[in-house]
Design a protein around this motif. Structure first.
Motif, PDB file in Angstrom:
ATOM      1  N   SER A  59      12.750 -42.309 -33.119  1.00 36.07           N
ATOM      2  CA  SER A  59      11.294 -42.319 -33.234  1.00 36.07           C
ATOM      3  C   SER A  59      10.668 -43.400 -32.342  1.00 36.07           C
ATOM      4  O   SER A  59      11.037 -44.569 -32.406  1.00 36.07           O
ATOM      5  N   LYS A  60       9.711 -42.962 -31.544  1.00 37.75           N
ATOM      6  CA  LYS A  60       9.010 -43.886 -30.640  1.00 37.75           C
ATOM      7  C   LYS A  60       8.337 -45.000 -31.445  1.00 37.75           C
ATOM      8  O   LYS A  60       8.340 -46.169 -31.055  1.00 37.75           O
ATOM      9  N   MET A  89      21.107 -34.926 -31.621  1.00 39.45           N
ATOM     10  CA  MET A  89      19.663 -35.067 -31.371  1.00 39.45           C
ATOM     11  C   MET A  89      19.280 -34.290 -30.115  1.00 39.45           C
ATOM     12  O   MET A  89      20.093 -34.148 -29.190  1.00 39.45           O
ATOM     13  N   THR A  90      18.022 -33.834 -30.054  1.00 41.96           N
ATOM     14  CA  THR A  90      17.558 -33.110 -28.860  1.00 41.96           C
ATOM     15  C   THR A  90      17.233 -34.111 -27.748  1.00 41.96           C
ATOM     16  O   THR A  90      17.015 -35.301 -28.003  1.00 41.96           O
ATOM     17  N   ASN A  91      17.155 -33.595 -26.526  1.00 38.53           N
ATOM     18  CA  ASN A  91      16.794 -34.450 -25.393  1.00 38.53           C
ATOM     19  C   ASN A  91      15.418 -35.073 -25.594  1.00 38.53           C
ATOM     20  O   ASN A  91      15.199 -36.235 -25.261  1.00 38.53           O
ATOM     21  N   LEU A  95      14.693 -39.103 -25.614  1.00 40.36           N
ATOM     22  CA  LEU A  95      13.922 -39.755 -24.542  1.00 40.36           C
ATOM     23  C   LEU A  95      12.733 -40.569 -25.043  1.00 40.36           C
ATOM     24  O   LEU A  95      12.120 -41.316 -24.268  1.00 40.36           O
ATOM     25  N   GLN A  96      12.405 -40.431 -26.327  1.00 38.23           N
ATOM     26  CA  GLN A  96      11.180 -41.066 -26.825  1.00 38.23           C
ATOM     27  C   GLN A  96      11.012 -42.548 -26.469  1.00 38.23           C
ATOM     28  O   GLN A  96       9.938 -42.962 -26.038  1.00 38.23           O
ATOM     29  N   PRO A  97      12.057 -43.398 -26.634  1.00 37.98           N
ATOM     30  CA  PRO A  97      11.815 -44.820 -26.343  1.00 37.98           C
ATOM     31  C   PRO A  97      11.452 -45.105 -24.884  1.00 37.98           C
ATOM     32  O   PRO A  97      10.835 -46.138 -24.605  1.00 37.98           O
ATOM     33  N   THR A  98      11.771 -44.187 -23.962  1.00 36.27           N
ATOM     34  CA  THR A  98      11.396 -44.445 -22.558  1.00 36.27           C
ATOM     35  C   THR A  98       9.883 -44.333 -22.352  1.00 36.27           C
ATOM     36  O   THR A  98       9.352 -44.826 -21.365  1.00 36.27           O
ATOM     37  N   GLU A  99       9.198 -43.686 -23.316  1.00 36.97           N
ATOM     38  CA  GLU A  99       7.731 -43.602 -23.222  1.00 36.97           C
ATOM     39  C   GLU A  99       7.088 -44.970 -23.415  1.00 36.97           C
ATOM     40  O   GLU A  99       5.922 -45.167 -23.117  1.00 36.97           O
ATOM     41  N   THR A 121      26.693 -34.435 -26.225  1.00 40.06           N
ATOM     42  CA  THR A 121      26.403 -33.516 -25.126  1.00 40.06           C
ATOM     43  C   THR A 121      25.441 -34.120 -24.102  1.00 40.06           C
ATOM     44  O   THR A 121      24.323 -34.510 -24.445  1.00 40.06           O
ATOM     45  N   ASN A 122      25.913 -34.181 -22.865  1.00 37.91           N
ATOM     46  CA  ASN A 122      25.068 -34.627 -21.745  1.00 37.91           C
ATOM     47  C   ASN A 122      25.405 -33.735 -20.552  1.00 37.91           C
ATOM     48  O   ASN A 122      26.280 -34.065 -19.745  1.00 37.91           O
TER      49      ASN A 122
END
Ligand code: KMH
Ligand code: ZN
Length: 271
Positions: A59-60, A89-91, A95-99, A121-122
């Motif tokens: 969570s962002k 978890m989904t991509n 990615l949320q913390p990069t926001e 998975t990547n």
């Protein structure tokens, strides 16, 4: 030799209080563990966050609360959120913390078995997507490589423009499903790096301090913390992340390597 950057991976997504009661879940516990690692010599905090009950989350909002609270207590420390999150978890979630435009974040460079039926998975397209987002958001990736092929993936995507130079790698070694944690494994990874890159080594469990010593004498950098290892020595649970960092500082001092401050770490990594 460059000064030594110590990263503290204070929490992870898999380790729990059942493994070691000092694993942090709440914001207060996370800040306490980050601060303890920082005052002992860590210049980077590799951060996963949890709900108060220990459930991993990307969570962002939770990241923002934790990052702000860490920065209040350790104003100059580099906070490096995970984009690995937890298996499944989904991509988008990951990615949320990069926001939040952190200075750094992890970028996992391949898929691997992760125990039992779990697969972290990547895919190539995921790595490209994460690389592009990090360039767009001004985030320097720490390229997490659990095996040699992942270095090759990063080098290829660097040539294609999805990852910027100079690259900074993290060898995460000794995960069941990835490369082992012996000296020969470390040398194989180190000798596979492109010129001009930097690297840090995270040894899982019993490999934590032997690989730290190998990195220290080789000019690499070191990651320790509950995410990778919960023991100070065989059979002795670590009372905090700080004592794990302090042990690396002692080894580095004995071996004649000085410890980087966060400002020096920024200079070394080009942040
Ligand atoms: N928790 C693992 C599935 C990272 O931080 O980028 C992934 C991980 C890697 O911890
Ligand atoms: Zn992590």
């Amino acid at each position: 030799m460059e000064k030594l950057i110590i990263t503290a991976a204070i929490c992870g997504a898999e380790v729990t209080k059942e493994h070691n009661p000092n694993v942090p879940y709440t914001v207060e516990e996370i800040v306490e563990q980050a601060y303890g690692a920082y005052i002992e010599g860590a210049s980077i905090i590799h951060l996963h966050v949890r709900e108060d009950d220990g459930t991993p989350t990307q969570s962002k909002e939770r990241f923002k609360i934790c990052m702000d609270a860490i920065k209040e207590k350790c104003p100059d420390v580099i906070v490096q959120p995970s984009t690995g999150g937890a298996v499944g978890m989904t991509n988008e979630e990951r990615l949320q913390p990069t926001e939040l435009h952190p200075e750094m974040a992890t970028l996992d460079c391949g898929t691997l078995n992760f125990g039992g039926d779990e697969v972290f998975t990547n895919t190539e397209n995921t790595i490209k997507e994460f690389g592009e987002k990090m360039i767009e958001r001004g985030v320097k990736p720490e390229l997490e490589c659990f095996d040699k092929s992942m270095i090759e993936m990063a080098v290829r995507l660097n040539k294609k423009g999805f990852i910027k130079s100079p690259m900074h790698f993290s060898f995460v070694m000794g995960v069941n499903g990835g490369i082992g944690g012996d000296l020969r494994d470390f040398l194989f990874l180190r000798d596979s790096l492109p010129c001009g890159s930097t690297y840090s080594v995270a040894g899982l469990g019993r490999f934590e301090f032997s690989l730290a010593a190998a990195a220290i004498i080789s000019g690499g950098h070191v990651r320790v913390g509950f995410e990778d290892n919960i023991y100070l020595e065989k059979g002795v649970l670590a009372e905090s992340n700080g004592v794990l960092v302090a042990k690396v500082v002692r080894i580095a001092k004995e071996l004649g390597r000085q410890i980087a401050t966060p400002a020096e770490a920024r200079a070394i990594l080009g942040l």
